[in-house]
Design an enzyme around this catalytic site. Structure first.
Site, PDB file in Angstrom:
ATOM      1  N   TYR A 113       0.786  -1.245   0.023  1.00  0.00           N
ATOM      2  CA  TYR A 113       0.087  -0.158  -0.070  1.00  0.00           C
ATOM      3  C   TYR A 113       0.900   1.159  -0.165  1.00  0.00           C
ATOM      4  O   TYR A 113       1.803   1.417   0.724  1.00  0.00           O
ATOM      5  CB  TYR A 113      -0.802   0.110   1.277  1.00  0.00           C
ATOM      6  CG  TYR A 113      -1.713   1.160   1.424  1.00  0.00           C
ATOM      7  CD1 TYR A 113      -2.839   1.277   0.438  1.00  0.00           C
ATOM      8  CD2 TYR A 113      -1.758   2.197   2.327  1.00  0.00           C
ATOM      9  CE1 TYR A 113      -3.676   2.505   0.505  1.00  0.00           C
ATOM     10  CE2 TYR A 113      -2.481   3.297   2.445  1.00  0.00           C
ATOM     11  CZ  TYR A 113      -3.632   3.336   1.467  1.00  0.00           C
ATOM     12  OH  TYR A 113      -4.433   4.569   1.379  1.00  0.00           O
TER      13      TYR A 113
ATOM     14  N   LYS B 234     -12.085  -0.695   4.351  1.00  0.00           N
ATOM     15  CA  LYS B 234     -12.082  -1.587   3.071  1.00  0.00           C
ATOM     16  C   LYS B 234     -13.239  -2.632   3.413  1.00  0.00           C
ATOM     17  O   LYS B 234     -14.190  -2.359   3.491  1.00  0.00           O
ATOM     18  CB  LYS B 234     -10.762  -2.089   2.740  1.00  0.00           C
ATOM     19  CG  LYS B 234      -9.553  -0.996   2.684  1.00  0.00           C
ATOM     20  CD  LYS B 234      -9.881   0.111   1.702  1.00  0.00           C
ATOM     21  CE  LYS B 234      -8.771   1.230   2.028  1.00  0.00           C
ATOM     22  NZ  LYS B 234      -7.524   0.894   2.137  1.00  0.00           N
TER      23      LYS B 234
HETATM   24  C1  PLP Z   1      -6.418   1.637   2.625  1.00  0.00           C
HETATM   25  C2  PLP Z   1      -5.092   0.722   2.998  1.00  0.00           C
HETATM   26  C3  PLP Z   1      -4.300   1.111   4.346  1.00  0.00           C
HETATM   27  C4  PLP Z   1      -4.568   2.641   4.990  1.00  0.00           C
HETATM   28  O1  PLP Z   1      -5.910   2.639   5.455  1.00  0.00           O
HETATM   29  P1  PLP Z   1      -6.585   4.016   5.714  1.00  0.00           P
HETATM   30  O2  PLP Z   1      -7.681   3.260   6.395  1.00  0.00           O
HETATM   31  O3  PLP Z   1      -6.903   4.496   4.368  1.00  0.00           O
HETATM   32  O4  PLP Z   1      -5.673   4.784   6.629  1.00  0.00           O
HETATM   33  C5  PLP Z   1      -3.376   0.162   4.564  1.00  0.00           C
HETATM   34  N1  PLP Z   1      -3.240  -1.099   3.954  1.00  0.00           N
HETATM   35  C6  PLP Z   1      -4.000  -1.155   2.881  1.00  0.00           C
HETATM   36  C7  PLP Z   1      -3.628  -2.427   2.151  1.00  0.00           C
HETATM   37  C8  PLP Z   1      -4.884  -0.543   2.448  1.00  0.00           C
HETATM   38  O5  PLP Z   1      -5.401  -1.001   1.355  1.00  0.00           O
END
Ligand code: PLP
Length: 381
Positions: free
Chosen positions: A98, A195
């Site tokens: 990420y 997510k």
């Molecule tokens: C989106 C995401 C993050 C960060 O999360 P946020 O809630 O946007 O701060 C970390 N790792 C992965 C794999 C992600 O998809």
């Protein structure tokens, strides 16, 4: 208790004061005390909030951990994990990851004396060689983002065993329904609940789940002392999302399988990255540590140019062009200019993240409609 039952019930009880079946949103910053220091376990809402506590109990159950600690975002959760280290300590991390994780490790923590090295963790022998006397954290992201390689969680965690090295798996892409890193040997699991856990693209929240009480205590200390806590409304939304996690992910995985096959047969598509293919280099690892192959699919085009990718990205009607993933709706994205723009081009290309690479987050719509949408977008090439 099996997964679907835990998703609906773990940690959740009717509210003792009213019998409300759904966990109330305790929208309060403070709690009345009967006498100085005499209270019901709640003093101030940065430190404790009942809606948050229910979410934390639920997440701990889903990941088979001792405790979960929630934060205001996935990146705030990452920050808490890195704060378990001391200046001079070093992190070894997956190289295809990420973009925001890379940015925080390099641009925030290095300044405070915590150095990160990024390497392809698909190769455990390479990780073993890279472990030095200052290595204190192995950061695993799997499936990797956006190339969808698999890191063998058991093999990497084994390298840290009996050493003073923590292991943390960013399990955002798989979700706890597909993969439980603590069962495979990890000390910590991180989720961007933004997510799949939330699942409806309406909340930003993060969590760390811990194998041990001891690590959880240190994380609860950081949660309160640093203060990046989620609000009760956001905790409620994630709790509500989790109740259908197993149903959503199951359907999204089914759709992804169909779409990956469709893409593989398409004359304009060069490579399809999907761990469910038998000839995917890490297919066996996927089978050994995941319940299904996930709902993320990446592909690139024969004509490897930014403009070509843009003709597809700008013309889908059901797939929305947007960052993020894991919601009920399908999203299409361009890692090179969107999620991974903070990673230098040379670093991107090392892992195969070309300018024409397109990443799909497959939702729970009808697969036939999604395929028809991609087909009409490919007509523009
Ligand atoms: C989106 C995401 C993050 C960060 O999360 P946020 O809630 O946007 O701060 C970390 N790792 C992965 C794999 C992600 O998809």
């Amino acid at each position: 208790m099996k997964f679907g039952t835990k998703a609906v019930h773990a940690g959740v009880h009717p509210d003792p004061s009213t019998g409300a079946v759904m966990t109330p949103i305790y929208q309060t910053s403070t709690y009345a005390q009967e006498a100085p220091g005499q209270h019901k376990g709640y003093e101030y809402a940065r430190t404790q909030n009942p809606t948050r506590s229910v979410l934390e109990s639920n997440l701990a159950a889903l990941e088979n951990g001792k405790a979960a600690v929630c934060f205001s975002s996935g990146l705030a959760a990452l920050d808490a994990v890195v704060r378990l280290l001391e200046p001079g300590d070093e992190i070894l991390s997956t190289n295809d990851l990420y973009g925001g994780t890379y940015r925080q490790m390099v641009q925030v923590h290095e300044k405070y004396g915590i150095k990160s090295t990024f390497l392809p963790m698909e190769n455990p022998a390479g990780v073993k060689k890279a472990i030095g006397k200052h290595t204190r954290l192995l950061w695993i992201e799997t499936p990797t983002n956006p190339m969808l390689n698999l890191v063998d969680i058991r093999a990497i965690c084994e390298l840290a065993r009996d050493k003073d090295i923590l292991t943390c798996v960013d399990n955002t892409f798989a979700s706890p329904y597909l993969q439980n890193p603590i069962d495979l040997g990890a000390d910590l699991v991180l989720h961007s609940a933004t997510k799949y856990l939330g699942g409806h693209s309406d909340v930003v929240l993060g969590a760390v789940i811990s194998r041990s009480e001891k690590l959880a205590e240190r994380l609860f200390f950081l949660q309160n002392a640093v203060g990046a806590v989620p609000g009760p409304q956001d905790c409620f939304l994630v709790l509500r999302g989790i109740k259908t996690l197993h149903l959503r992910v199951e359907r999204a995985c089914k759709n992804a399988k169909k779409i990956a096959k469709y893409l593989q047969a398409h004359p304009k598509v060069k490579n399809v990255y999907y761990p469910g293919f038998k000839d995917h280099p890490n297919h066996k690892i996927a089978k050994s540590q995941m319940r299904d192959f996930g709902a993320m699919v990446s592909f690139d085009l024969y004509e490897n140019r930014m403009e070509e990718a843009q003709k597809v990205l700008g013309t889908t009607r059901i797939f929305t062009l947007a960052e993020s993933l894991g919601g009920v709706e399908s999203l299409i994205g361009h890692p090179a200019t969107m999620t991974h723009a903070s990673i230098p081009k040379a670093e991107r290309e090392k892992v195969g993240l070309t300018d024409s690479l397109i990443r799909l987050s497959i939702g729970v719509e009808d697969a036939d409609d999604l395929i028809e949408d991609l087909e009409q977008a490919f007509q523009n090439l």
